[in-house]
Design an enzyme around this catalytic site. Structure first.
Site, short mmCIF file in Angstrom:
data_model
loop_
_atom_site.label_atom_id
_atom_site.label_comp_id
_atom_site.label_asym_id
_atom_site.label_seq_id
_atom_site.Cartn_x
_atom_site.Cartn_y
_atom_site.Cartn_z
N ASP A 67 9.61 1.64 8.01
CA ASP A 67 8.34 0.94 7.81
C ASP A 67 7.28 1.48 8.78
O ASP A 67 7.61 1.89 9.89
CB ASP A 67 8.58 -0.56 8.07
N ASN B 145 4.69 3.79 7.82
CA ASN B 145 4.11 5.10 7.48
C ASN B 145 2.60 4.99 7.24
O ASN B 145 1.83 5.85 7.68
CB ASN B 145 4.75 5.66 6.20
N ASN C 78 8.22 -1.94 -4.52
CA ASN C 78 7.23 -0.89 -4.20
C ASN C 78 6.46 -0.37 -5.42
O ASN C 78 5.48 0.35 -5.27
CB ASN C 78 7.89 0.29 -3.48
N LEU D 27 14.27 -8.59 6.20
CA LEU D 27 15.16 -7.68 5.46
C LEU D 27 14.51 -7.10 4.22
O LEU D 27 14.93 -6.05 3.73
CB LEU D 27 16.42 -8.42 5.03
#
Ligand code: FPP
Length: 231
Positions: free
Chosen positions: A13, A15, A61, A182
């Protein structure tokens, strides 16, 4: 290292934030994220970890802008045809978890080729989660069992029907960028995992980060619901 995890899973996580800080497009953050993944694979292999899992694309996503999704799947296809080929040549095993049928054909084909090329390898397992969701995985396992007509179901039956059937659960799940959740990742397998949450953004991960995770893990006292052993 006294206690080495067999399996480490990474929720990659940050980016986007890494790119934003540098006034770069989000894609540039993902590209740097791939470099971090490579450093982490090398470090874990060197230290004797048996399996590493990377959460690269979740079932949620798809809500991202289409050009970002396209860029990510292009990167996966390119990665499979280049770096993963090198991993195969040095004996690593490669697997993917998630519903790959929804992926662009080019990416799916590249993933299938590399899994096939690595099938006889015996080295560390590099597992990449693509279009993966923990709830989907559990539902899929239940459907496999129902369709098989089996009436006696126990925990092992269900475990065997997960994508990771027969493989060790993650001993430790690491999430970067300060988020502490999570996000539908390995819900079944995480039952007894240790969690390590780091503020570092994923593209900044490297060998030193891996060592920090290993050190933190070695200090944890895993009891699996039992009591502390004094010996
Ligand atoms: C989360 O950061 C990151 C992702 C959803 C993608 C992770 C993918 C990679 C590192 C590349 C995968 C490629 C290969 C070859 C396996 P974010 O974009 O949500 O960051 P933000 O929260 O800072 O916006």
């Amino acid at each position: 290292m006294e206690k080495l995890p067999r399996h480490i899973a990474f929720i990659m996580d940050g980016n986007g934030r890494w790119a934003k800080k540098r006034l770069l497009p989000r894609k540039a953050g993902h590209r740097q994220g791939v470099k971090a993944l490579e450093k982490v694979v090398d470090a874990c292999e060197k230290r004797g970890v048996e399996m590493v899992t990377f959460y690269a694309f979740s079932t949620e996503n798809w809500a991202r802008p289409q050009d970002e999704i396209d860029a990510l799947f292009d990167m996966v296809a390119e990665f499979a045809d280049t770096r993963l080929k090198e991993y195969v040549a040095r004996g690593l095993r490669i697997m993917f978890i998630g519903d790959l049928t929804a992926l662009p054909e080019k990416t799916r084909a590249a993933c299938a080729r590399i899994v096939d090329a690595a099938k006889d390898n015996k080295g560390m397992i590099v597992n990449i989660a693509l279009n993966y969701g923990g709830r989907d995985e559990i539902l899929r396992a239940v459907k496999i069992i129902v369709d098989s007509g089996v009436k006696e179901v126990d925990l092992d039956t269900l475990s065997d029907c997960m994508y990771t059937g027969g493989l060790p659960d993650p001993d430790v799940i690491v999430r970067s960028s300060g988020e502490k959740r999570l996000s539908n990742f390995m819900l079944w397998q995480a039952a007894y995992s240790e969690f390590v949450f780091l503020d570092e953004l994923w593209p900044d991960f490297d060998e030193k980060t891996v060592d920090a995770v290993l050190l933190e893990y070695s200090k944890r006292d895993r009891r699996y619901g039992s009591v502390k052993r004094l010996n």
